[in-house]
Design a protein around this motif. Structure first.
Motif, PDB file in Angstrom:
ATOM      1  N   MET A 175      -4.763  62.456  54.013  1.00  0.00           N
ATOM      2  CA  MET A 175      -5.354  63.755  54.299  1.00  0.00           C
ATOM      3  C   MET A 175      -5.916  64.335  53.006  1.00  0.00           C
ATOM      4  SD  MET A 175      -3.421  67.218  55.502  1.00  0.00           S
ATOM      5  CE  MET A 175      -2.786  66.439  56.951  1.00  0.00           C
ATOM      6  N   PHE A 176      -7.079  64.948  53.081  1.00  0.00           N
ATOM      7  CA  PHE A 176      -7.622  65.628  51.914  1.00  0.00           C
ATOM      8  C   PHE A 176      -7.019  67.022  51.840  1.00  0.00           C
ATOM      9  CE2 PHE A 176     -11.567  63.092  53.111  1.00  0.00           C
ATOM     10  CZ  PHE A 176     -11.150  62.018  52.369  1.00  0.00           C
ATOM     11  N   ARG A 177      -6.485  67.367  50.683  1.00  0.00           N
ATOM     12  CA  ARG A 177      -5.874  68.672  50.490  1.00  0.00           C
ATOM     13  C   ARG A 177      -6.882  69.620  49.852  1.00  0.00           C
ATOM     14  NH1 ARG A 177      -1.169  68.990  53.422  1.00  0.00           N
ATOM     15  NH2 ARG A 177      -0.106  67.012  53.284  1.00  0.00           N
ATOM     16  N   HIS A 178      -6.729  70.891  50.165  1.00  0.00           N
ATOM     17  CA  HIS A 178      -7.568  71.917  49.545  1.00  0.00           C
ATOM     18  C   HIS A 178      -7.239  71.976  48.059  1.00  0.00           C
ATOM     19  CE1 HIS A 178      -8.990  75.940  48.498  1.00  0.00           C
ATOM     20  NE2 HIS A 178      -9.747  75.884  49.572  1.00  0.00           N
ATOM     21  N   THR A 179      -8.252  71.896  47.204  1.00  0.00           N
ATOM     22  CA  THR A 179      -8.007  71.897  45.766  1.00  0.00           C
ATOM     23  C   THR A 179      -9.088  72.683  45.050  1.00  0.00           C
ATOM     24  OG1 THR A 179      -7.783  70.544  43.784  1.00  0.00           O
ATOM     25  CG2 THR A 179      -9.218  69.682  45.489  1.00  0.00           C
ATOM     26  N   ASN A 180      -8.712  73.337  43.959  1.00  0.00           N
ATOM     27  CA  ASN A 180      -9.668  74.067  43.139  1.00  0.00           C
ATOM     28  C   ASN A 180      -9.952  73.348  41.815  1.00  0.00           C
ATOM     29  OD1 ASN A 180     -10.067  76.259  44.868  1.00  0.00           O
ATOM     30  ND2 ASN A 180      -8.152  77.200  44.206  1.00  0.00           N
ATOM     31  N   THR A 181      -9.372  72.156  41.637  1.00  0.00           N
ATOM     32  CA  THR A 181      -9.579  71.433  40.395  1.00  0.00           C
ATOM     33  C   THR A 181     -11.028  70.996  40.249  1.00  0.00           C
ATOM     34  OG1 THR A 181      -8.971  69.497  39.104  1.00  0.00           O
ATOM     35  CG2 THR A 181      -8.915  69.251  41.469  1.00  0.00           C
ATOM     36  N   THR A 182     -11.483  70.924  38.997  1.00  0.00           N
ATOM     37  CA  THR A 182     -12.861  70.491  38.740  1.00  0.00           C
ATOM     38  C   THR A 182     -12.956  68.985  38.566  1.00  0.00           C
ATOM     39  OG1 THR A 182     -12.522  70.860  36.380  1.00  0.00           O
ATOM     40  CG2 THR A 182     -13.459  72.677  37.656  1.00  0.00           C
ATOM     41  N   LYS A 183     -11.812  68.311  38.572  1.00  0.00           N
ATOM     42  CA  LYS A 183     -11.833  66.867  38.336  1.00  0.00           C
ATOM     43  C   LYS A 183     -12.199  66.093  39.594  1.00  0.00           C
ATOM     44  CE  LYS A 183      -8.465  66.834  34.570  1.00  0.00           C
ATOM     45  NZ  LYS A 183      -7.150  66.327  34.122  1.00  0.00           N
ATOM     46  N   ILE A 205      -2.979  69.833  69.903  1.00  0.00           N
ATOM     47  CA  ILE A 205      -4.019  69.729  70.925  1.00  0.00           C
ATOM     48  C   ILE A 205      -5.372  69.500  70.266  1.00  0.00           C
ATOM     49  CG2 ILE A 205      -5.246  71.021  72.723  1.00  0.00           C
ATOM     50  CD1 ILE A 205      -2.566  72.312  73.455  1.00  0.00           C
ATOM     51  N   VAL A 206      -5.638  70.223  69.172  1.00  0.00           N
ATOM     52  CA  VAL A 206      -6.891  70.034  68.425  1.00  0.00           C
ATOM     53  C   VAL A 206      -6.956  68.634  67.831  1.00  0.00           C
ATOM     54  CG1 VAL A 206      -8.117  70.747  66.328  1.00  0.00           C
ATOM     55  CG2 VAL A 206      -7.346  72.460  67.974  1.00  0.00           C
ATOM     56  N   TYR A 207      -5.821  68.134  67.365  1.00  0.00           N
ATOM     57  CA  TYR A 207      -5.785  66.773  66.809  1.00  0.00           C
ATOM     58  C   TYR A 207      -6.322  65.765  67.823  1.00  0.00           C
ATOM     59  CZ  TYR A 207      -3.952  62.279  65.250  1.00  0.00           C
ATOM     60  OH  TYR A 207      -3.835  60.954  64.904  1.00  0.00           O
ATOM     61  N   ALA A 230      -4.852  71.841  59.264  1.00  0.00           N
ATOM     62  CA  ALA A 230      -4.744  71.366  60.655  1.00  0.00           C
ATOM     63  C   ALA A 230      -6.069  70.794  61.140  1.00  0.00           C
ATOM     64  CB  ALA A 230      -4.307  72.510  61.570  1.00  0.00           C
ATOM     65  N   PHE A 231      -7.161  71.452  60.788  1.00  0.00           N
ATOM     66  CA  PHE A 231      -8.473  70.964  61.209  1.00  0.00           C
ATOM     67  C   PHE A 231      -8.783  69.614  60.566  1.00  0.00           C
ATOM     68  CE2 PHE A 231     -13.010  70.486  60.337  1.00  0.00           C
ATOM     69  CZ  PHE A 231     -13.518  70.507  61.626  1.00  0.00           C
ATOM     70  N   ASN A 232      -8.580  69.504  59.265  1.00  0.00           N
ATOM     71  CA  ASN A 232      -8.884  68.273  58.559  1.00  0.00           C
ATOM     72  C   ASN A 232      -8.063  67.103  59.091  1.00  0.00           C
ATOM     73  OD1 ASN A 232     -10.265  66.896  56.339  1.00  0.00           O
ATOM     74  ND2 ASN A 232      -8.238  66.732  55.415  1.00  0.00           N
ATOM     75  N   ALA A 233      -6.805  67.370  59.430  1.00  0.00           N
ATOM     76  CA  ALA A 233      -5.940  66.327  59.970  1.00  0.00           C
ATOM     77  C   ALA A 233      -6.432  65.800  61.310  1.00  0.00           C
ATOM     78  CB  ALA A 233      -4.511  66.862  60.116  1.00  0.00           C
ATOM     79  N   SER A 234      -7.273  66.576  61.994  1.00  0.00           N
ATOM     80  CA  SER A 234      -7.769  66.160  63.312  1.00  0.00           C
ATOM     81  C   SER A 234      -9.007  65.276  63.236  1.00  0.00           C
ATOM     82  CB  SER A 234      -8.083  67.398  64.169  1.00  0.00           C
ATOM     83  OG  SER A 234      -9.300  68.020  63.771  1.00  0.00           O
TER      84      SER A 234
END
Length: 463
Positions: free
Chosen positions: A1-9, A328-330, A415-419
Motif C-alpha cells: 500500500m502507498f502511504r501518505h507522505t510529505n517527504t521530498t525523497k 464494501i469499497v474495497y 481506505a481508498f488507496n487500499a481498494s
C-alpha cells in the motif's frame, strides 16, 4: 500500500489515462518523464490508435501540479474508472466505518371484522449491497443462522401471515442509459432496496462438439428454476465464455445467445436476478417453516412502498449490520462490482435528499461533494455510479485532480488507496505490467467496456 507522505525523497504521481490499447499503460509506466514526448509520438504512429481518441494526465499527487498531459481537457468515456468518483465520495460523505443496517420487525395485526390475529415478519431493506454477498459469506447457512437465532431467543414461532421485504429505500430501477446487451448479465445487476446474494443467479449449460447447440442443464438457486423461463440459442465454439443474457430486470423471461467452449458440462453463466427482495422473503420463510416457526399457509411478499409500521403493533427483533464501508469499497473497486457501485450511489442520493435513493439524486450528491471540494464538475457527466453506461464522460485532468484531492485527504486516502488493484498482483491489474517497475508499485482502477480502456491511480517514482 502507498502511504501518505510529505517527504521530498519519494514522490507519488497520479497517472490517469483513457485509451484504446492496453500497451500504452505499460509504455507510460516504464518510461521516465523525459521520454513522454517519444511515447506520444509512438501513440501517433500506432495503427491500432489511428482512429482512437485518447488522453492522459500525470500530476504530482501532493501538489496537484501537472507533470505531463495529452488531451487532458478532452472529455472521454471513463468506463469503470468512474467508480473512483463514486467510492471516494461515499467514503468522504459516510465515513470509512459506516455500516448498513437491515431491520427485522415482528408485526401483529388484528382483523376488526373476524378478530383473527395475523403475525407477520417485516424486513426493512437498507440498500446494503453486501447482504449475503459471496464476498463476505460462504453459504446461506452462515448468513441466515444469526437471524433465526434471534427469533428463537425471542420465542417467536407462530408466523401465520407474511414474510415481507420492504425495498422502498431505493427506486429499484437500473440507470436509464444502460444498454440491452448488458442489463440481463451479472455485471448488469442493479441496486435494490434489499439486495441478496449479489443480485445474480446461475444458468448451467452442457456443450458438445464445436458449432453444435449447447443445452441448459439447470438453474441455481432452485427457486428460479421454477420461475424463470429461458430461451436459449447458445452454441459450442471458441475458448471463452461469449454467452450473453438478455431480459428486463424485473421480469422472469431470459434470452441467452452466444457461445461457450465445446465439450463442457455444468458450464456456468451468471445472470442478473429479478426481485431479489422477494427471493430473500421466500428463502427466509422456508427456513422458518423448517424450524416450525411459521405455518404452512404463510407466504412470501415484497413491497416497493414504505410499509406502514405506525398502523401496526410491531417489535424490532433483529438488526443485521453490514461490514464497514471501507470493506464494501474495497470489493467495489478491486472486483469492479457495478451492483456495489450503484448501491453506493443510491445510498448517497437517499441520505443527501432525505428521500428515496435514485440514480439521479445519487449523481447530484456526488457532484455536490466534489464541487464543494473545488473540482470543476462541468467536465464531468455522470449517467450512473459504476461506469457501465456509455453516456458517462470526464476529462483525464478532472479525474486526476480528484485523485490528488483524495491523496491529500487523510480521512479517506488509506481506505481508498487500499481498494485499488495492484499492478501484477490482484484484481483487474493482476496480469498487467509484470516484470516492469510498475509491478507492485502502481495501484490503479481499470475501466473496460467495448472499445474503451481506462486507467487511473497512483505510482511512485524510483527515488
Amino acid at each position: 500500500m502507498f502511504r501518505h507522505t510529505n517527504t521530498t525523497k519519494q514522490k507519488t504521481f497520479i497517472i490517469n489515462l483513457f485509451i484504446y490499447s492496453l500497451l500504452i499503460l505499460i509504455a507510460v509506466t516504464m518510461k521516465g518523464q523525459n521520454n513522454f514526448d517519444s511515447v506520444v509520438e509512438n501513440f501517433k504512429k500506432d495503427k491500432d490508435l489511428q482512429y482512437a481518441s485518447y488522453g492522459f494526465c500525470v500530476l504530482d499527487a501532493q501538489t496537484g501540479k501537472i507533470i505531463k498531459e495529452l488531451n487532458s481537457e478532452t472529455a472521454l468515456i471513463p468506463a469503470s474508472t468512474l467508480k473512483i468518483i463514486t467510492t471516494s465520495a461515499a467514503l468522504g460523505t459516510l465515513g470509512t466505518n459506516y455500516t448498513y443496517k437491515t431491520s427485522f420487525f415482528y408485526i401483529t395485526e388484528k382483523d376488526s371484522a373476524s378478530n383473527a390475529v395475523k403475525k407477520h415478519l417485516l424486513i426493512k431493506g437498507s440498500g446494503d449491497p453486501s447482504f449475503n454477498s459471496s464476498y463476505f459469506y460462504n453459504n446461506d447457512s452462515i448468513f441466515l443462522t444469526p437471524i433465526l437465532t434471534q427469533f428463537k431467543l425471542k420465542g417467536i414461532q407462530n408466523i401465520n401471515g407474511k414474510v415481507i421485504t420492504d425495498v422502498s429505500i431505493f427506486d429499484n430501477s437500473i440507470p436509464s442509459h444502460w444498454i440491452w446487451g448488458d442489463i440481463g448479465n451479472y455485471f448488469g445487476a442493479g441496486a435494490n432496496g434489499l439486495s441478496y446474494r449479489d443480485n445474480k443467479f446461475s444458468l448451467f449449460f452442457r456443450s458438445g462438439a464445436n458449432n453444435t447447440p449447447a443445452y441448459l442443464e439447470s438453474i441455481s438457486p432452485a427457486y428460479f428454476s421454477q420461475k424463470i423461463s429461458v430461451t436459449s440459442n447458445v452454441k459450442a465454439g471458441g475458448t471463452d465464455d461469449n454467452a450473453y443474457v438478455f431480459g428486463d430486470p424485473t421480469s422472469y423471461l431470459r434470452y441467452v445467445n452466444g457461445t461457450i467452449p465445446p465439450l463442457k458440462t455444468h458450464y456456468e453463466i451468471e445472470a442478473a436476478m429479478p426481485e431479489s427482495g422477494l427471493f430473500f422473503s421466500n428463502q427466509l420463510l422456508i427456513e422458518f417453516k423448517k424450524q416450525n416457526m411459521a405455518t404452512i399457509n404463510s407466504k412470501a411478499a415484497m413491497t416497493d412502498a414504505p410499509f406502514p409500521l405506525h398502523q401496526t403493533t410491531s417489535e424490532l427483533i433483529h438488526i443485521h449490520t453490514s461490514p464497514k464501508l471501507e470493506k464494501i469499497v474495497y470489493y467495489t473497486n478491486v472486483k469492479s462490482n457495478n451492483h456495489y457501485a450503484e448501491s453506493l450511489l443510491k445510498t448517497l442520493g437517499a441520505i443527501k435528499s432525505g428521500k428515496q435513493g435514485t440514480t439521479e439524486n445519487g449523481i447530484r450528491a456526488v457532484e455536490d461533494y466534489w464541487k464543494e471540494r473545488g473540482v470543476d464538475i462541468a467536465s464531468m457527466h455522470m449517467a450512473d455510479g459504476s461506469g457501465l453506461s456509455r453516456a458517462n464522460s470526464i476529462t483525464t485532468k478532472t479525474q486526476a485532480t480528484i485523485l490528488s484531492k483524495i491523496y491529500r485527504d487523510k480521512q479517506i486516502y488509506e481506505a481508498f488507496n487500499a481498494s485499488l488493484p495492484i499492478a501484477g498482483k490482484n484484481g483487474s491489474m493482476q496480469n498487467l505490467c509484470k516484470g516492469t517497475f510498475a509491478e507492485n508499485n502502481l495501484r490503479a482502477k481499470t475501466g473496460y467496456i467495448n472499445r474503451v480502456r481506462g486507467y487511473c491511480g497512483y505510482v511512485k517514482t524510483k527515488k
